[in-house]
Write a protein that holds these residues in place. Structure first.
Motif, mmCIF file in Angstrom:
data_model
loop_
_atom_site.group_PDB
_atom_site.id
_atom_site.type_symbol
_atom_site.label_atom_id
_atom_site.label_comp_id
_atom_site.label_asym_id
_atom_site.label_seq_id
_atom_site.Cartn_x
_atom_site.Cartn_y
_atom_site.Cartn_z
ATOM 1 N N VAL A 38 0.841 -1.199 0.000
ATOM 2 C CA VAL A 38 0.000 0.000 0.000
ATOM 3 C C VAL A 38 0.877 1.250 0.000
ATOM 4 O O VAL A 38 1.644 1.475 0.935
ATOM 5 N N ARG A 39 0.753 2.048 -1.070
ATOM 6 C CA ARG A 39 1.459 3.338 -1.082
ATOM 7 C C ARG A 39 0.823 4.285 -0.079
ATOM 8 O O ARG A 39 1.498 4.910 0.717
ATOM 9 N N ARG A 40 -0.496 4.400 -0.138
ATOM 10 C CA ARG A 40 -1.216 5.270 0.791
ATOM 11 C C ARG A 40 -2.690 4.916 0.701
ATOM 12 O O ARG A 40 -3.206 4.612 -0.371
ATOM 13 N N GLY A 41 -3.372 4.992 1.831
ATOM 14 C CA GLY A 41 -4.795 4.734 1.848
ATOM 15 C C GLY A 41 -5.461 5.498 2.973
ATOM 16 O O GLY A 41 -4.800 5.917 3.937
ATOM 17 N N TRP A 42 -6.759 5.682 2.842
ATOM 18 C CA TRP A 42 -7.548 6.425 3.825
ATOM 19 C C TRP A 42 -8.879 5.722 4.024
ATOM 20 O O TRP A 42 -9.436 5.160 3.093
ATOM 21 N N ALA A 43 -9.376 5.817 5.227
ATOM 22 C CA ALA A 43 -10.731 5.348 5.547
ATOM 23 C C ALA A 43 -11.373 6.399 6.438
ATOM 24 O O ALA A 43 -10.686 7.041 7.237
ATOM 25 N N ALA A 44 -12.664 6.575 6.287
ATOM 26 C CA ALA A 44 -13.390 7.519 7.137
ATOM 27 C C ALA A 44 -14.814 7.017 7.302
ATOM 28 O O ALA A 44 -15.394 6.438 6.380
ATOM 29 N N GLY A 45 -15.346 7.235 8.500
ATOM 30 C CA GLY A 45 -16.711 6.822 8.760
ATOM 31 C C GLY A 45 -17.128 7.176 10.171
ATOM 32 O O GLY A 45 -16.556 8.079 10.788
ATOM 33 N N THR A 46 -18.100 6.446 10.667
ATOM 34 C CA THR A 46 -18.637 6.749 11.985
ATOM 35 C C THR A 46 -18.716 5.484 12.843
ATOM 36 O O THR A 46 -18.881 4.381 12.324
ATOM 37 N N ARG A 47 -18.605 5.702 14.144
ATOM 38 C CA ARG A 47 -18.851 4.626 15.102
ATOM 39 C C ARG A 47 -20.351 4.586 15.327
ATOM 40 O O ARG A 47 -20.978 5.581 15.669
ATOM 41 N N GLN A 48 -20.933 3.428 15.144
ATOM 42 C CA GLN A 48 -22.371 3.236 15.266
ATOM 43 C C GLN A 48 -22.749 3.033 16.736
ATOM 44 O O GLN A 48 -21.896 2.716 17.567
ATOM 45 N N PRO A 49 -24.030 3.193 17.079
ATOM 46 C CA PRO A 49 -24.467 3.009 18.469
ATOM 47 C C PRO A 49 -24.098 1.634 19.053
ATOM 48 O O PRO A 49 -23.877 1.512 20.255
ATOM 49 N N ASP A 50 -23.994 0.597 18.202
ATOM 50 C CA ASP A 50 -23.622 -0.735 18.691
ATOM 51 C C ASP A 50 -22.113 -0.910 18.830
ATOM 52 O O ASP A 50 -21.642 -1.988 19.198
ATOM 53 N N LEU A 61 -2.393 1.280 -4.325
ATOM 54 C CA LEU A 61 -1.411 0.219 -4.173
ATOM 55 C C LEU A 61 -0.093 0.592 -4.848
ATOM 56 O O LEU A 61 -0.051 1.475 -5.711
ATOM 57 N N VAL A 62 0.965 -0.086 -4.481
ATOM 58 C CA VAL A 62 2.284 0.139 -5.089
ATOM 59 C C VAL A 62 2.206 -0.074 -6.608
ATOM 60 O O VAL A 62 2.874 0.610 -7.378
ATOM 61 N N SER A 63 1.335 -0.968 -7.049
ATOM 62 C CA SER A 63 1.153 -1.244 -8.477
ATOM 63 C C SER A 63 0.519 -0.076 -9.227
ATOM 64 O O SER A 63 0.506 -0.056 -10.450
ATOM 65 N N GLY A 64 -0.020 0.903 -8.489
ATOM 66 C CA GLY A 64 -0.728 2.024 -9.098
ATOM 67 C C GLY A 64 -2.229 1.846 -9.124
ATOM 68 O O GLY A 64 -2.968 2.792 -9.403
ATOM 69 N N GLU A 65 -2.689 0.655 -8.831
ATOM 70 C CA GLU A 65 -4.129 0.396 -8.803
ATOM 71 C C GLU A 65 -4.771 1.171 -7.655
ATOM 72 O O GLU A 65 -4.212 1.283 -6.563
ATOM 73 N N VAL A 66 -5.956 1.714 -7.922
ATOM 74 C CA VAL A 66 -6.731 2.415 -6.905
ATOM 75 C C VAL A 66 -7.914 1.522 -6.536
ATOM 76 O O VAL A 66 -8.665 1.085 -7.402
ATOM 77 N N VAL A 67 -8.059 1.259 -5.244
ATOM 78 C CA VAL A 67 -9.103 0.379 -4.739
ATOM 79 C C VAL A 67 -10.018 1.204 -3.840
ATOM 80 O O VAL A 67 -9.546 1.899 -2.938
ATOM 81 N N CYS A 68 -11.332 1.135 -4.084
ATOM 82 C CA CYS A 68 -12.314 1.874 -3.279
ATOM 83 C C CYS A 68 -13.400 0.911 -2.815
ATOM 84 O O CYS A 68 -13.714 -0.052 -3.504
ATOM 85 N N GLY A 69 -13.974 1.220 -1.666
ATOM 86 C CA GLY A 69 -15.058 0.384 -1.184
ATOM 87 C C GLY A 69 -15.593 0.855 0.144
ATOM 88 O O GLY A 69 -15.391 2.003 0.549
ATOM 89 N N ARG A 70 -16.262 -0.056 0.800
ATOM 90 C CA ARG A 70 -16.833 0.240 2.121
ATOM 91 C C ARG A 70 -16.627 -0.977 3.010
ATOM 92 O O ARG A 70 -16.442 -2.102 2.520
ATOM 93 N N THR A 71 -16.673 -0.735 4.321
ATOM 94 C CA THR A 71 -16.474 -1.813 5.275
ATOM 95 C C THR A 71 -17.261 -1.537 6.554
ATOM 96 O O THR A 71 -17.482 -0.384 6.908
ATOM 97 N N VAL A 72 -17.704 -2.596 7.189
ATOM 98 C CA VAL A 72 -18.292 -2.517 8.522
ATOM 99 C C VAL A 72 -17.389 -3.355 9.420
ATOM 100 O O VAL A 72 -17.147 -4.534 9.148
ATOM 101 N N ASN A 73 -16.854 -2.722 10.462
ATOM 102 C CA ASN A 73 -15.902 -3.371 11.360
ATOM 103 C C ASN A 73 -16.537 -3.557 12.728
ATOM 104 O O ASN A 73 -17.004 -2.595 13.339
ATOM 105 N N THR A 74 -16.526 -4.789 13.211
ATOM 106 C CA THR A 74 -17.064 -5.112 14.522
ATOM 107 C C THR A 74 -15.898 -5.347 15.481
ATOM 108 O O THR A 74 -15.068 -6.228 15.236
#
Length: 107
Positions: A38-50, A61-74
């Motif tokens: 990973v050359r550089r990456g960012w994530a932003a969001g909110t902590r949910q009530p749960d 990525l180091v390859s130059g590919e840009v990856v975007c998406g979403r995640t829910v972390n427990t």
């Protein structure tokens, strides 16, 4: 509730050179990731009530590919008091995918 400000995470079973540093202000949580593939990456969001985190991310990525998406972390506390985040993610674009992963706090 867990305070994420200043906590560092890395993949539990992946690239040990990639580290994410999280920050928090009230329910707003964001992080920067770099190292390894990973050359550089960012994530932003909110902590949910749960206590889970709902975030969007962009990674270059180091390859130059840009990856975007979403995640829910427990969150889970390990026996030694570190935070483990169980991620359910979705990647957008030409390499769209879904999956699960786990990152753990680095002390």
């Amino acid at each position: 509730m867990i305070d994420y400000d200043g906590r560092r995470f890395r993949s539990a079973d992946g690239d040990a050179d990639t580290v994410a540093v999280y920050h928090q202000q009230d329910d707003l949580v964001w992080g920067e990731v770099a190292g390894g593939a990973v050359r550089r990456g960012w994530a932003a969001g909110t902590r949910q009530p749960d206590g889970s985190l709902a975030m969007g991310y962009t990674i270059v990525l180091v390859s130059g590919e840009v990856v975007c998406g979403r995640t829910v972390n427990t969150p889970e506390l390990t026996a030694d008091g570190r935070v483990r985040l169980h991620e359910v993610w979705e990647r957008y674009g030409p390499h769209a995918a879904t999956g699960t992963s786990c990152i753990e706090e680095v002390c």
